[in-house]
Design an enzyme around this catalytic site. Structure first.
Site, PDB file in Angstrom:
ATOM      1  N   SER A  15       0.859  -1.182   0.000  1.00  0.00           N
ATOM      2  CA  SER A  15       0.000   0.000   0.000  1.00  0.00           C
ATOM      3  C   SER A  15       0.901   1.238   0.000  1.00  0.00           C
ATOM      4  O   SER A  15       1.793   1.338  -0.836  1.00  0.00           O
ATOM      5  CB  SER A  15      -0.932  -0.062   1.217  1.00  0.00           C
ATOM      6  OG  SER A  15      -1.905   0.947   1.150  1.00  0.00           O
ATOM      7  N   HIS A  42      -2.313  -1.040  -3.564  1.00  0.00           N
ATOM      8  CA  HIS A  42      -3.433  -0.091  -3.443  1.00  0.00           C
ATOM      9  C   HIS A  42      -3.152   1.119  -4.308  1.00  0.00           C
ATOM     10  O   HIS A  42      -2.080   1.699  -4.246  1.00  0.00           O
ATOM     11  CB  HIS A  42      -3.613   0.353  -1.987  1.00  0.00           C
ATOM     12  CG  HIS A  42      -4.115  -0.738  -1.100  1.00  0.00           C
ATOM     13  ND1 HIS A  42      -3.990  -0.694   0.264  1.00  0.00           N
ATOM     14  CD2 HIS A  42      -4.754  -1.898  -1.382  1.00  0.00           C
ATOM     15  CE1 HIS A  42      -4.529  -1.790   0.783  1.00  0.00           C
ATOM     16  NE2 HIS A  42      -4.995  -2.533  -0.193  1.00  0.00           N
ATOM     17  N   ASP A 135      -4.943  -4.279   5.649  1.00  0.00           N
ATOM     18  CA  ASP A 135      -5.292  -5.207   4.571  1.00  0.00           C
ATOM     19  C   ASP A 135      -4.155  -6.226   4.427  1.00  0.00           C
ATOM     20  O   ASP A 135      -2.984  -5.887   4.579  1.00  0.00           O
ATOM     21  CB  ASP A 135      -5.480  -4.402   3.265  1.00  0.00           C
ATOM     22  CG  ASP A 135      -6.220  -5.199   2.202  1.00  0.00           C
ATOM     23  OD1 ASP A 135      -6.826  -6.238   2.548  1.00  0.00           O
ATOM     24  OD2 ASP A 135      -6.194  -4.778   1.030  1.00  0.00           O
TER      25      ASP A 135
END
Lengths: 196, 281
Positions: A15, A42, A135
């Site tokens: 991310s 992401h 996540d």
């Protein structure tokens, strides 16, 4: 004990800070490394997938966006498209969906990891890199449950440490490594000197 | 000897397959050729919320409890959509496809798998701005009766208007987007005049047949949920429904490349997944 040469895919979740982290891993990979990567980074929904160009310029694995129904091949790295979840089917082909965000993210790392864990079982390596949320934690746990290898970027060296820390809290992690250490671990798997 | 995890996985997969069989046999809803990984995620989400001990309990519940069936249908529906989703696609339609419709005496458009209708109304607004709406008939269909009722209402959360407005502007919208709705507390209601030429109806792409000849089919982010066999079957419906020269619009990650029907179409605008049925094939 790690059994060499049995791994068929590497799933990676990253991310915030992921671009630099992925670049570092790619740069440190041997040019002979062939195990396919499946990556969720992401990314904002309407962005072009510029990451593909950047990673391809490093001349390691051949990077492309994952197409629906595509089956991962050696020598390739696949990126989840912006605004789609990437799932791995039992026959190992890709599915893309526009379902709700998971962990505020689409694509979500957990969605990739959990489906890949079932598809690849003990032939899978899961890696969680830098990021600002959690996540990937549940997905990494599942990879471990199905006999795969779990690796997390050392939070000390991560650009943003929340995601690696969350993964370490949630999943049974086999290795906590620097980016260079992750690449070295992967290179070692395909080193012919190490084959049984 | 299988380990515990693998045995549990196998059991769960069988239970889910039997649940799909039950939905098909009792109600005619056929999810058997949907992406397995997707169905499994959705069903296990419902299972985890249900408090049941085994997935197989969902089979019995779905056979006797219609509310539970509605819930499962909602779980398996693709409900994530937005007005002018992928604004570049709508801009292309507006600038390159709609102008060719001016020469038609009458326009028919089929939104297949329209979910809660956001993209249908996007189309209606665009047709209106291009001076084409008066001579257009839109068929908006989805297999899920609950979601079709929502689509027909044309009521959306006010929280989404910022996103919709930004998309509308990017798509080449010619008015103020707020001209098309009235705010009612936490929701907005789209103008009733936008619905004038839209027929909302339940239609199941998997089990139903073609119902009309249309000039354009819009089916976006539906085929990605289907396996290849089912994709070919559904594209076959569109082939039947389109005349020569008719337009087929798919989602940004969908294409005809691997379809048995690919030879029947020319890619018209490759990037936006807009295809045209060949003439004199």
């Amino acid at each position: 004990m790690i059994v060499k040469n049995r791994y068929e895919a590497v799933v990676i979740g990253s991310s915030a800070g992921g671009l630099n982290a992925l670049k570092t891993i790619f740069k440190c990979l041997d040019r002979s490394f062939r195990i396919p990567f499946i990556i969720v980074q992401h990314i904002s929904p309407d962005s072009e997938n510029y990451l593909i160009q950047i990673l391809n310029d490093l001349n390691r694995l051949n990077v492309k966006e994952a197409d629906e129904k595509e089956v991962p091949r050696r020598g390739m790295a696949y990126l989840a498209p912006p605004n789609y979840h990437l799932l791995v089917e039992p026959d190992r082909s890709f599915t893309l969906t526009v379902d709700e965000r998971v962990n505020y993210a689409r694509p979500s790392i957990d969605v990739l990891f959990e489906t890949a864990a079932e598809a690849y079982r003990d032939a899978l390596i899961g890696i969680v890199l830098t990021g600002a949320n959690n996540d990937g934690s549940k997905g990494l746990k599942k990879i471990k449950e199905f006999g795969g290898v779990t690796i997390v970027q050392d939070p000390e060296n991560a650009e943003v440490d929340s995601m690696p820390k969350a993964a370490i809290r949630t999943a049974k992690v086999d290795h906590i490594l620097t980016l260079e250490g992750i690449a070295a671990f992967l290179n070692d798997l395909e080193n012919p000197m190490n084959q049984p | 000897m299988k380990n515990n995890q693998e045995d549990q996985l196998e059991t769960q997969d069988i239970e889910i397959a039997l649940l799909m069989e039950a939905l098909y046999q009792k109600y005619g809803y056929d999810f058997r050729n949907y992406s397995k990984a997707h169905i499994k995620r959705r069903i296990l989400n419902r299972f985890n919320l249900s408090g049941m001990q085994h997935v197989s309990e969902m089979i019995h519940e779905s056979l006797v409890n219609h509310k539970f069936v509605d819930q499962i249908l909602m779980d398996l529906s693709i409900t994530v959509t937005e007005m002018y989703r992928d604004p570049g696609f709508y801009r292309t339609l507006r600038e390159q496809i709609l102008p060719t419709f001016h020469s038609l005496p009458y326009i028919k458009i089929w939104h297949a798998g329209c979910a809660s209708g956001e993209e249908v109304y996007s189309m209606a607004i665009m047709l209106r701005e291009e001076g084409l709406y008066q001579k257009t008939q839109i068929y908006a269909t989805d297999f899920n009766p609950v979601i079709i009722r929502q689509a027909k209402e044309g009521i959306y959360s006010i929280n989404r208007m910022k996103e919709f407005t930004a998309n509308y502007i990017k798509s080449g919208g010619k008015a103020a987007f707020s001209d098309y709705y009235t705010a009612q507390g936490e929701t907005v209601k789209l103008l009733d005049t936008l619905k004038k030429n839209i027929v909302f109806a339940t239609h199941n792409l998997v089990t139903d047949s073609v119902f009309a000849e249309v000039n354009m089919v819009v089916c976006r982010n539906v085929l990605i949920y289907f396996d290849r066999t089912l994709q070919d079957k559904v594209i076959g419906l569109f082939v039947e429904s389109l005349p020569e020269g008719g337009i087929l619009c798919l989602g940004s990650k969908e294409n005809l490349q691997f379809s048995i029907h690919a030879p029947l179409f020319n890619p018209l605008i490759v990037n936006e997944k807009i295809y045209q049925k060949k003439i004199h094939f």
